[in-house]
Design a protein around this motif. Structure first.
Motif, PDB file in Angstrom:
ATOM      1  N   GLU A  48       0.828  -1.203   0.000  1.00 25.00           N
ATOM      2  CA  GLU A  48       0.000   0.000   0.000  1.00 25.00           C
ATOM      3  C   GLU A  48       0.867   1.260   0.000  1.00 25.00           C
ATOM      4  O   GLU A  48       0.561   2.234  -0.688  1.00 25.00           O
ATOM      5  CB  GLU A  48      -0.950   0.013   1.210  1.00 25.00           C
ATOM      6  CG  GLU A  48      -2.049  -1.041   1.144  1.00 25.00           C
ATOM      7  CD  GLU A  48      -1.612  -2.411   1.687  1.00 25.00           C
ATOM      8  OE1 GLU A  48      -0.425  -2.577   2.076  1.00 25.00           O
ATOM      9  OE2 GLU A  48      -2.442  -3.322   1.705  1.00 25.00           O
ATOM     10  N   GLU A  49       1.975   1.250   0.755  1.00 21.30           N
ATOM     11  CA  GLU A  49       2.891   2.403   0.787  1.00 21.30           C
ATOM     12  C   GLU A  49       3.565   2.608  -0.564  1.00 21.30           C
ATOM     13  O   GLU A  49       3.743   3.746  -1.005  1.00 21.30           O
ATOM     14  CB  GLU A  49       3.960   2.212   1.863  1.00 21.30           C
ATOM     15  CG  GLU A  49       3.450   2.315   3.269  1.00 21.30           C
ATOM     16  CD  GLU A  49       4.495   1.948   4.311  1.00 21.30           C
ATOM     17  OE1 GLU A  49       4.442   2.547   5.405  1.00 21.30           O
ATOM     18  OE2 GLU A  49       5.354   1.079   4.051  1.00 21.30           O
ATOM     19  N   VAL A  50       3.929   1.515  -1.221  1.00 22.37           N
ATOM     20  CA  VAL A  50       4.566   1.632  -2.535  1.00 22.37           C
ATOM     21  C   VAL A  50       3.583   2.256  -3.523  1.00 22.37           C
ATOM     22  O   VAL A  50       3.946   3.138  -4.299  1.00 22.37           O
ATOM     23  CB  VAL A  50       5.069   0.258  -3.039  1.00 22.37           C
ATOM     24  CG1 VAL A  50       5.583   0.359  -4.472  1.00 22.37           C
ATOM     25  CG2 VAL A  50       6.160  -0.275  -2.128  1.00 22.37           C
ATOM     26  N   PHE A  51       2.327   1.847  -3.485  1.00 22.83           N
ATOM     27  CA  PHE A  51       1.328   2.414  -4.392  1.00 22.83           C
ATOM     28  C   PHE A  51       0.972   3.850  -4.023  1.00 22.83           C
ATOM     29  O   PHE A  51       0.684   4.659  -4.891  1.00 22.83           O
ATOM     30  CB  PHE A  51       0.069   1.535  -4.453  1.00 22.83           C
ATOM     31  CG  PHE A  51       0.158   0.474  -5.498  1.00 22.83           C
ATOM     32  CD1 PHE A  51      -0.281   0.708  -6.786  1.00 22.83           C
ATOM     33  CD2 PHE A  51       0.711  -0.759  -5.206  1.00 22.83           C
ATOM     34  CE1 PHE A  51      -0.178  -0.258  -7.769  1.00 22.83           C
ATOM     35  CE2 PHE A  51       0.828  -1.737  -6.167  1.00 22.83           C
ATOM     36  CZ  PHE A  51       0.382  -1.486  -7.464  1.00 22.83           C
ATOM     37  N   THR A  52       1.001   4.195  -2.753  1.00 19.50           N
ATOM     38  CA  THR A  52       0.665   5.559  -2.326  1.00 19.50           C
ATOM     39  C   THR A  52       1.809   6.526  -2.588  1.00 19.50           C
ATOM     40  O   THR A  52       1.601   7.622  -3.097  1.00 19.50           O
ATOM     41  CB  THR A  52       0.322   5.576  -0.821  1.00 19.50           C
ATOM     42  OG1 THR A  52      -0.777   4.688  -0.594  1.00 19.50           O
ATOM     43  CG2 THR A  52      -0.063   6.963  -0.366  1.00 19.50           C
ATOM     44  N   SER A  53       3.046   6.131  -2.266  1.00 16.35           N
ATOM     45  CA  SER A  53       4.195   7.038  -2.348  1.00 16.35           C
ATOM     46  C   SER A  53       5.027   6.882  -3.609  1.00 16.35           C
ATOM     47  O   SER A  53       5.831   7.756  -3.917  1.00 16.35           O
ATOM     48  CB  SER A  53       5.118   6.810  -1.144  1.00 16.35           C
ATOM     49  OG  SER A  53       4.418   6.985   0.052  1.00 16.35           O
ATOM     50  N   GLY A  54       4.877   5.781  -4.314  1.00 19.60           N
ATOM     51  CA  GLY A  54       5.738   5.504  -5.462  1.00 19.60           C
ATOM     52  C   GLY A  54       5.145   5.929  -6.785  1.00 19.60           C
ATOM     53  O   GLY A  54       4.166   6.665  -6.857  1.00 19.60           O
ATOM     54  N   THR A  55       5.755   5.431  -7.849  1.00 19.97           N
ATOM     55  CA  THR A  55       5.305   5.677  -9.218  1.00 19.97           C
ATOM     56  C   THR A  55       4.520   4.462  -9.681  1.00 19.97           C
ATOM     57  O   THR A  55       4.991   3.330  -9.560  1.00 19.97           O
ATOM     58  CB  THR A  55       6.519   5.896 -10.138  1.00 19.97           C
ATOM     59  OG1 THR A  55       7.275   6.995  -9.641  1.00 19.97           O
ATOM     60  CG2 THR A  55       6.078   6.179 -11.562  1.00 19.97           C
ATOM     61  N   THR A  56       3.321   4.683 -10.214  1.00 13.97           N
ATOM     62  CA  THR A  56       2.449   3.601 -10.648  1.00 13.97           C
ATOM     63  C   THR A  56       2.418   3.541 -12.172  1.00 13.97           C
ATOM     64  O   THR A  56       2.341   4.571 -12.833  1.00 13.97           O
ATOM     65  CB  THR A  56       1.019   3.805 -10.106  1.00 13.97           C
ATOM     66  OG1 THR A  56       1.078   3.909  -8.680  1.00 13.97           O
ATOM     67  CG2 THR A  56       0.103   2.659 -10.484  1.00 13.97           C
TER      68      THR A  56
END
Length: 162
Positions: free
Chosen positions: A78-86
């Motif tokens: 969830e953090e990767v999808f919230t803070s990262g590049t999708t």
């Protein structure tokens, strides 16, 4: 005949109640596994200030990634999808992502997660190091002892003049 029918009805009712009484809808419950979503980093090709990454997925509709210089950090999907590049992807395929604006001769950790429907994959990570930019020397023949040493990036913006 009424007694036989009564016994059969009583047995069917008892069996129905023992099996849960039909409270669970079909297709759900503990015996039906959720669709598994996975992401795997299948390769990283490092350059001086960029890297090309291949990510394989199973049942994913999108991937998200974070590039960090901290190797000891961890993220949830969830953090990767919230803070990262999708990025969007095709289910059960390999997606190539280009990481840019990296520093040469630097170590990074790439964190990747996949999402299919409402299901997230586990976060996978992999470390890599960018290549060292070669040095170039400019020596002036007119001014003895004057020397400039520098490194040029592997790609220059179109408007740059060297």
């Amino acid at each position: 005949m009424k007694r036989v029918f009564g016994w059969v009805l009583l047995c069917v009712t008892a069996l129905f109640a023992a099996c849960g009484g039909g409270d669970e809808p079909l297709g759900e419950g503990p015996d039906v596994p959720a669709v598994q979503v996975t992401a795997t980093i299948s390769g990283i090709t490092e350059s001086y200030t960029s890297a090309s990454v291949k990510v394989k997925n199973t049942n994913a509709e999108s991937l998200a990634y974070i590039v960090s210089s901290q190797s000891d950090h961890s993220y949830t999907a969830e953090e990767v999808f919230t803070s990262g590049t999708t990025v969007k992807c095709t289910k059960n395929s390999t997606t190539t992502v280009t990481l840019s604006e990296l520093a040469d001769n630097s170590s990074y950790t790439l964190f990747v997660a996949a999402k299919g429907g409402e299901e997230y994959s586990d976060v996978v990570s992999r470390g890599f190091t960018t290549k060292v930019l070669p040095e170039y020397s400019l020596v002036s023949k007119a001014c003895q002892g004057f020397r400039v040493v520098g490194r040029l990036p592997d790609t220059l913006p179109a408007a740059s003049v060297v």
